[in-house]
Motif scaffolding. Structure first.
Motif, PDB file in Angstrom:
ATOM      1  N   GLY A   1      -5.380  40.293 -31.900  1.00 26.06           N
ATOM      2  CA  GLY A   1      -4.100  39.602 -31.755  1.00 26.06           C
ATOM      3  C   GLY A   1      -3.789  39.174 -30.334  1.00 26.06           C
ATOM      4  N   VAL A   2      -4.653  39.525 -29.370  1.00 25.85           N
ATOM      5  CA  VAL A   2      -4.450  39.135 -27.974  1.00 25.85           C
ATOM      6  C   VAL A   2      -5.601  38.215 -27.561  1.00 25.85           C
ATOM      7  N   GLY A   3      -5.269  36.992 -27.163  1.00 24.97           N
ATOM      8  CA  GLY A   3      -6.272  36.033 -26.719  1.00 24.97           C
ATOM      9  C   GLY A   3      -6.434  36.047 -25.214  1.00 24.97           C
ATOM     10  N   ARG A   4      -7.329  35.217 -24.718  1.00 24.80           N
ATOM     11  CA  ARG A   4      -7.599  35.187 -23.277  1.00 24.80           C
ATOM     12  C   ARG A   4      -6.392  34.706 -22.485  1.00 24.80           C
ATOM     13  N   GLN A   5      -5.724  33.672 -22.966  1.00 25.34           N
ATOM     14  CA  GLN A   5      -4.567  33.147 -22.251  1.00 25.34           C
ATOM     15  C   GLN A   5      -3.441  34.173 -22.213  1.00 25.34           C
ATOM     16  N   SER A   6      -3.202  34.836 -23.347  1.00 26.64           N
ATOM     17  CA  SER A   6      -2.157  35.865 -23.383  1.00 26.64           C
ATOM     18  C   SER A   6      -2.521  37.036 -22.482  1.00 26.64           C
ATOM     19  N   ALA A   7      -3.791  37.397 -22.441  1.00 25.75           N
ATOM     20  CA  ALA A   7      -4.219  38.504 -21.583  1.00 25.75           C
ATOM     21  C   ALA A   7      -3.977  38.177 -20.111  1.00 25.75           C
ATOM     22  N   ARG A   8      -4.248  36.929 -19.724  1.00 24.61           N
ATOM     23  CA  ARG A   8      -3.986  36.542 -18.331  1.00 24.61           C
ATOM     24  C   ARG A   8      -2.486  36.579 -18.023  1.00 24.61           C
ATOM     25  N   LYS A   9      -1.673  36.186 -18.989  1.00 25.52           N
ATOM     26  CA  LYS A   9      -0.223  36.250 -18.796  1.00 25.52           C
ATOM     27  C   LYS A   9       0.237  37.691 -18.641  1.00 25.52           C
ATOM     28  N   ILE A  10      -0.349  38.602 -19.403  1.00 24.91           N
ATOM     29  CA  ILE A  10       0.008  40.024 -19.307  1.00 24.91           C
ATOM     30  C   ILE A  10      -0.336  40.561 -17.928  1.00 24.91           C
ATOM     31  N   ILE A  11      -1.547  40.234 -17.446  1.00 28.50           N
ATOM     32  CA  ILE A  11      -1.973  40.702 -16.119  1.00 28.50           C
ATOM     33  C   ILE A  11      -1.014  40.190 -15.048  1.00 28.50           C
ATOM     34  N   ALA A  12      -0.621  38.900 -15.169  1.00 31.97           N
ATOM     35  CA  ALA A  12       0.278  38.322 -14.164  1.00 31.97           C
ATOM     36  C   ALA A  12       1.679  38.922 -14.259  1.00 31.97           C
ATOM     37  N   ALA A  13       2.181  39.140 -15.486  1.00 32.95           N
ATOM     38  CA  ALA A  13       3.561  39.602 -15.669  1.00 32.95           C
ATOM     39  C   ALA A  13       3.757  41.044 -15.239  1.00 32.95           C
ATOM     40  N   ARG A  14       2.754  41.880 -15.385  1.00 37.92           N
ATOM     41  CA  ARG A  14       2.968  43.299 -15.080  1.00 37.92           C
ATOM     42  C   ARG A  14       2.988  43.582 -13.570  1.00 37.92           C
ATOM     43  N   LYS A  15       2.755  42.557 -12.762  1.00 39.61           N
ATOM     44  CA  LYS A  15       2.936  42.731 -11.320  1.00 39.61           C
ATOM     45  C   LYS A  15       4.399  42.990 -10.990  1.00 39.61           C
TER      46      LYS A  15
ATOM     47  N   ARG B   1       6.602  47.260 -15.500  1.00 34.26           N
ATOM     48  CA  ARG B   1       5.923  47.662 -16.730  1.00 34.26           C
ATOM     49  C   ARG B   1       6.496  46.887 -17.903  1.00 34.26           C
ATOM     50  N   LEU B   2       5.616  46.422 -18.766  1.00 36.93           N
ATOM     51  CA  LEU B   2       6.004  45.529 -19.848  1.00 36.93           C
ATOM     52  C   LEU B   2       6.481  46.311 -21.069  1.00 36.93           C
ATOM     53  N   LYS B   3       7.513  45.734 -21.686  1.00 34.39           N
ATOM     54  CA  LYS B   3       8.062  46.321 -22.907  1.00 34.39           C
ATOM     55  C   LYS B   3       7.757  45.412 -24.101  1.00 34.39           C
ATOM     56  N   GLU B   4       8.108  45.904 -25.276  1.00 37.37           N
ATOM     57  CA  GLU B   4       7.760  45.183 -26.506  1.00 37.37           C
ATOM     58  C   GLU B   4       8.343  43.780 -26.541  1.00 37.37           C
ATOM     59  N   PHE B   5       9.614  43.613 -26.191  1.00 40.43           N
ATOM     60  CA  PHE B   5      10.240  42.294 -26.287  1.00 40.43           C
ATOM     61  C   PHE B   5       9.578  41.298 -25.337  1.00 40.43           C
ATOM     62  N   GLN B   6       9.070  41.812 -24.203  1.00 40.44           N
ATOM     63  CA  GLN B   6       8.382  40.925 -23.263  1.00 40.44           C
ATOM     64  C   GLN B   6       7.016  40.510 -23.787  1.00 40.44           C
ATOM     65  N   LEU B   7       6.318  41.436 -24.421  1.00 35.71           N
ATOM     66  CA  LEU B   7       5.013  41.113 -24.983  1.00 35.71           C
ATOM     67  C   LEU B   7       5.123  40.075 -26.088  1.00 35.71           C
ATOM     68  N   ARG B   8       6.171  40.167 -26.888  1.00 36.76           N
ATOM     69  CA  ARG B   8       6.362  39.190 -27.959  1.00 36.76           C
ATOM     70  C   ARG B   8       6.532  37.779 -27.391  1.00 36.76           C
ATOM     71  N   LYS B   9       7.145  37.677 -26.217  1.00 37.90           N
ATOM     72  CA  LYS B   9       7.371  36.368 -25.605  1.00 37.90           C
ATOM     73  C   LYS B   9       6.112  35.788 -24.960  1.00 37.90           C
ATOM     74  N   LEU B  10       5.101  36.630 -24.770  1.00 41.85           N
ATOM     75  CA  LEU B  10       3.879  36.166 -24.104  1.00 41.85           C
ATOM     76  C   LEU B  10       2.881  35.544 -25.069  1.00 41.85           C
ATOM     77  N   GLY B  11       3.234  35.464 -26.341  1.00 41.19           N
ATOM     78  CA  GLY B  11       2.415  34.723 -27.284  1.00 41.19           C
ATOM     79  C   GLY B  11       1.364  35.529 -28.024  1.00 41.19           C
ATOM     80  N   ILE B  12       1.407  36.860 -27.938  1.00 38.81           N
ATOM     81  CA  ILE B  12       0.419  37.643 -28.677  1.00 38.81           C
ATOM     82  C   ILE B  12       0.855  37.772 -30.133  1.00 38.81           C
ATOM     83  N   ALA B  13      -0.103  38.042 -31.014  1.00 43.36           N
ATOM     84  CA  ALA B  13       0.219  38.308 -32.420  1.00 43.36           C
ATOM     85  C   ALA B  13       0.618  39.769 -32.525  1.00 43.36           C
ATOM     86  N   PHE B  14       1.890  40.052 -32.224  1.00 43.02           N
ATOM     87  CA  PHE B  14       2.332  41.434 -32.053  1.00 43.02           C
ATOM     88  C   PHE B  14       2.185  42.247 -33.329  1.00 43.02           C
ATOM     89  N   ASN B  15       2.429  41.641 -34.473  1.00 43.68           N
ATOM     90  CA  ASN B  15       2.340  42.392 -35.722  1.00 43.68           C
ATOM     91  C   ASN B  15       0.936  42.944 -35.972  1.00 43.68           C
TER      92      ASN B  15
END
Length: 417
Positions: free
Chosen positions: A340-354, A357-371
């Protein structure tokens, strides 16, 4: 005798079975000519930046000296035959381009008379388009197995991509359906093109101007389902060709039954294996861009891809020891392994956690297939670290997330009277 429109209909229809079309990688610039493959590509495919482009996709001829039982243009098949002249293909391409019907050409052919005779006609088409018509659109040429090295090298100066179809993944399978062919005749032109591309790259370091040679690289196609190879054998072949010939793409084509007389092939009316074809493409993507090794996904204990779930999810369910992954501390190469996590979403996660710390609502906004991803990761506001749930329970939840309630049959009240 067929009219021009009849020939176009016959040869365009015969070309539809070849799926190895792509315009990604074209670098030919428009220098006072017609078309521009760097700005546009080919029909019914997508460029690297996601644009859909148009293509004239035809065979030079559907006459063929071979009798491959899986091919609609085989020698013994009772179909209408037609052939274009070199001038007809050139004129057709330019007329379609000027009317804005197409942005490039995909040209293939049955093998007529001999490999060299056919390859020379194909080469003349692309040479005339480039040198006489000054056409700078995208050209993808299917090279003919067995053609001479000189013809292949000359054709490579005028095309953007060249490909040679492997067709059947193993030599044993090929002999079942095309006993006149062998894989060596495919490997030889692929090796010639690969070596010439490397030579051009070396020359670029020494000379200011070097002629283009197949700038978009080369590809091949494998037919799926015509012969009994398993998915492990198919992907081993694809992996070998990527490694040894620096291919840009391997295309997987689900076999469409067209021969009712051959009992060794799936019978006419059998549905083509489209889901399996899609799973092979997904596996190909994981090997090329997600850091997976082939034997993580397919091995002697797991020789077939699961059709119900994608190969990344299948791998995750078979390897619960790696999960859950902490989304706030894991490296990029582990984040992209989360279903459920693609390359583009993974790069967004790496950039955002600078920034925290990321929470669930933030991860949902980054485009991952959270379910899907929620079963394989933890984040800042995960209540507890429950470890990895039972894989079979996750499988059931993802394959059938909304199971229909089973109807309980009514039981009549027993009576003593």
């Amino acid at each position: 005798m067929f009219g021009f429109d009849d020939k176009l209909k016959i040869l365009a229809d015969a070309a539809k079975y070849d799926v190895s079309c792509s315009s990604s990688g074209g670098k030919r610039k428009n220098t006072n000519g017609i078309g521009d493959s760097s700005a546009s590509g080919i029909c019914h495919t997508y460029t690297e930046d996601g644009r859909c482009v148009s293509l004239l996709k035809i065979l030079m001829t559907n006459y063929c000296i071979y009798d491959c039982s899986f091919c609609v243009s085989r020698r013994s098949n009772d179909v209408q035959r037609a052939a274009f002249s070199v001038k007809e293909v050139v004129d057709l391409t330019m007329n379609f381009y000027r009317r804005n019907y197409i942005e490039g050409l995909f040209l293939s052919s049955g093998i007529f008379k001999s490999a060299d005779y056919t390859m020379e006609r194909l080469m003349q088409v692309v040479k005339k388009l480039r040198t006489e018509e000054r056409f700078n659109g995208y050209i993808h040429l299917k090279a003919i197995p067995g053609a001479s090295e000189g013809l292949l090298k000359e054709a490579g100066l005028y095309v953007d991509r060249m490909s040679v179809n492997l067709e059947i993944p193993t030599e044993e399978g090929l002999k079942l359906v095309a006993p006149e062919k062998d894989h060596q005749s495919v490997r030889e032109p692929l090796a010639i093109v690969k070596n010439e591309i490397k030579a051009v790259q070396r020359d670029k370091k020494l000379f200011k101007k070097v002629p283009l040679f197949v700038p978009a690289g080369q590809s091949t196609q494998i037919v799926i389902g015509a012969t009994p190879e398993n998915d492990l054998q198919i992907m081993e072949t694809a992996h070998d060709y990527y490694k040894n010939f620096n291919l840009k793409r391997v295309y997987y084509s689900g076999y469409i039954p067209i021969n009712a007389q051959d009992s060794t092939l799936p019978q006419v009316g059998t549905a083509p294996p489209l889901v399996r074809e899609n799973r092979l493409y997904q596996t190909d993507w994981l090997l090329r861009f997600y850091g997976f090794s082939l034997h993580e996904i397919l091995n002697t204990n797991h020789q077939h891809l699961e059709l119900e779930i994608d190969p990344k999810l299948s791998w995750a369910l078979r390897n619960p020891q790696y999960f859950p992954i902490d989304i706030n501390t894991a490296d990029y190469q582990w984040i992209i392994r989360i279903p459920g996590v693609g390359r583009q979403s993974a790069r967004k996660i790496i950039a955002a956690r600078k920034y925290g710390r990321l929470k669930e609502f933030q991860l949902r906004k980054l485009g991952i297939a959270f379910n899907r991803a929620k079963y394989f990761m933890i984040c800042q506001d995960s209540l507890v670290n429950p470890g990895f749930m039972y894989p079979e329970n996750i499988r059931k939840a993802l394959v059938d997330p909304n199971p229909k309630p089973q109807m309980v049959p009514s039981v009549s009240q027993l009576t003593l009277f």
